[in-house]
Design a protein around this motif. Structure first.
Motif: not given
Lengths: 252, 277
Positions: A45, A49, A90-91, A173, B162, B165
């Motif tokens: 990750s 990033r 993202f995850q 990710d 998040y 982000e």
């Protein structure tokens, strides 16, 4: 190997004094899926990033080395420009809870203050949702909140949101680690479809996923790039003992 | 076995009894004030000025207007400042400045209101040369400030990392991310904090004694002395005249209603508009 779009040269990353990435040099071929494979905590990750400068948002984080997007050093570009060209999913699905599905797709424009005409916005929303294979499921509730969707749909919404910015590279990710097998399969299918238009870098600790969807595989272990090559080759005749041990499940 | 169940039951009853006991003072106040004050309230009470001693009737219109003005001035001075400070605290959790600001805000919150009144007196009343609604509003604003700062900080801390982000990863700049993603997600909490602050300072008397000062007449000029509900209650309750005491009771009911409504709306806002992450 085909034309490369993104390249790292001697990329090292640190959190405070702790070094997480050790001088990684790697080229990503255009319009291909490259999987970054490795056990948890190996720096996967952190690595991606560094590719869109999200790394520098973490307090105490720092990196050395270079990252080039089509030959241009991304650390000399505006971070906002870099992140528009290199999108990220993202995850955990993270649609904006205050926004409708429609607004979520064009969130990058709305939040970034980039004006879109209504017709442009409509077309962009439809196009991005189609690319993310979500259009058919949501076209009748575009004005409902994005958080009403299932986890897998939310993740595809996040992919649509990233695609709407028309990125050249898409960083994923571990996009399926929070999803059920069925949603995972849909996203894997989608990745195959997407690589026609965008270069994909997929972080995963799922060996099967890497073998199913990627053209190239980079194996990272303890912050080091152990091996890189065509996925088929890496999976059938790994050159490094550590890669082989990981692939057969001796650790990880 | 039976003994344990009985003990459980006794414990439960004790807990319930004490919780109810905590409500007793509130109900005593409510019942007493409403019994005395409610009969006083009617249309002319809300729309008329206080009458001279010995003349029947009269109302508290000037105090209502004054309280509205004071709360408005307090909001204008404290809300923008408080929100910016709250954003800073939430975004820079560990910086030395944040630590210092947090301690200062806590001290300010604990500062006796009369001291805040003196401050406003020195800052505004003395330089201007006379009492004014402006100085009273600023005094109330200073009292509101810690509540706005803290509620903004707390509510922004709850916005998941998040989302920030997600916005930054779309190439949205940091300032726009704060203003367009973090702040809107926190709005319900901030609004409810502001309403609590408003209903708290609306009832303050001490900081107004030598700032807004009070006024027998209707005044729309914030640079002149102005009446306010708590000031009116303070002055009239101490007067020897039955008629004025009646007005004070009525004004008390208004003030309690104002505070109650403020609290209830504040709760409703944070429940109803709650953003589910």
């Amino acid at each position: 190997m085909e034309g490369e779009i993104l390249k790292t040269v001697n990329l090292s990353a640190y959190y405070g004094k702790h070094q997480v990435l050790k001088s990684i040099t790697l080229s990503f071929p255009e319009n291909r899926v490259t999987a970054i494979l490795g056990p948890s905590g190996c720096g996967k990750s952190t690595f991606i990033r560094c590719l869109n400068r999200m790394h520098e948002l973490v307090e105490g984080a720092r990196m050395e080395g270079k990252v080039y997007l089509r030959g241009k050093d991304i650390y000399e570009m505006e971070p906002t420009t870099v992140r528009r060209k290199i999108g990220m999913v993202f995850q955990r699905p993270n649609p904006f809870p205050t926004m409708t599905i429609y607004d979520n797709v064009i969130a990058g424009y709305k939040l970034g203050g980039i004006k879109l005409k209504k017709t442009e916005a409509d077309a962009l929303v439809e196009d991005s949702l189609r690319k993310a294979a979500l259009w058919e499921e949501v076209k009748d509730f575009l004005y409902k909140r994005g958080t009403f969707l299932s986890g897998g749909q939310q993740q595809r919404l996040c992919i649509a949101r990233a695609l709407a910015m028309k990125p050249e590279v898409l960083l994923l990710d571990e996009p399926t680690s929070a999803l059920d097998p069925k949603s995972t399969a849909r996203i894997e299918e989608l990745i195959q479809e997407l690589k026609k238009t965008v270069t994909i870098i997929l972080v995963t600790h799922n060996i099967g996923q890497a073998s199913r969807v990627s053209d190239f595989t980079a194996f990272l272990y303890l912050g080091e790039l152990v091996e890189f090559g065509a996925t088929e080759r890496v999976f059938t005749v790994p050159r490094d003992k550590r890669t082989e041990e990981y692939l057969v499940g001796k650790f990880g | 076995m039976r003994g344990r169940l009985i003990k459980d039951r006794i414990f439960e009853l004790v807990v319930i009894a004490f919780s109810l006991a905590a409500l007793v003072p509130l109900f005593v106040i409510l019942v007493y004030v409403f019994k005395k004050g409610l009969p006083v309230i009617n249309w002319s009470f809300l729309t008329h000025l206080p009458k001279p001693v010995g003349v029947k009737g009269g109302g508290v219109a000037n105090a209502l207007v004054g309280t509205a003005f004071l709360v408005l001035i307090a909001s204008v001075t404290s809300i923008p400042l408080g929100i910016w400070a709250g954003i800073y605290l939430s975004e820079n959790k560990n910086s030395p400045i944040s630590e210092f600001v947090r301690v200062s805000v806590d001290v300010l919150q604990a500062t006796p209101s009369i001291v805040v009144g003196i401050l406003a007196y020195i800052w505004l009343v003395k330089p201007i040369g006379h009492f004014s609604a402006l100085s009273g509003g600023v005094a109330l604003g200073i009292m509101m400030l810690p509540m706005v700062v803290r509620s903004t900080e707390e509510v922004l801390n709850l916005v998941p990392h998040y989302l920030k982000e997600a916005s930054l990863a779309l190439g949205v700049s940091y300032p726009r991310t704060v203003l367009k993603v973090l702040l809107p997600s926190g709005i319900p909490g901030i609004v409810s904090g502001i309403l609590l602050g408003v209903s708290r300072v609306a009832g303050e008397t001490a900081p107004l004694l030598f700032t807004a000062f009070g006024n027998q007449f209707m005044n729309w000029n914030i640079l002149k002395p102005m009446n306010a509900l708590p000031l009116l209650i303070f002055n009239y309750a101490m007067s020897p005249y039955e008629e004025w005491k009646r007005l004070a009771w009525g004004a008390s009911v208004l003030l309690i209603l104002l505070v109650m409504v403020g609290n209830i709306i504040s709760r409703m806002v944070s429940e109803k508009w709650k953003v589910k992450f």
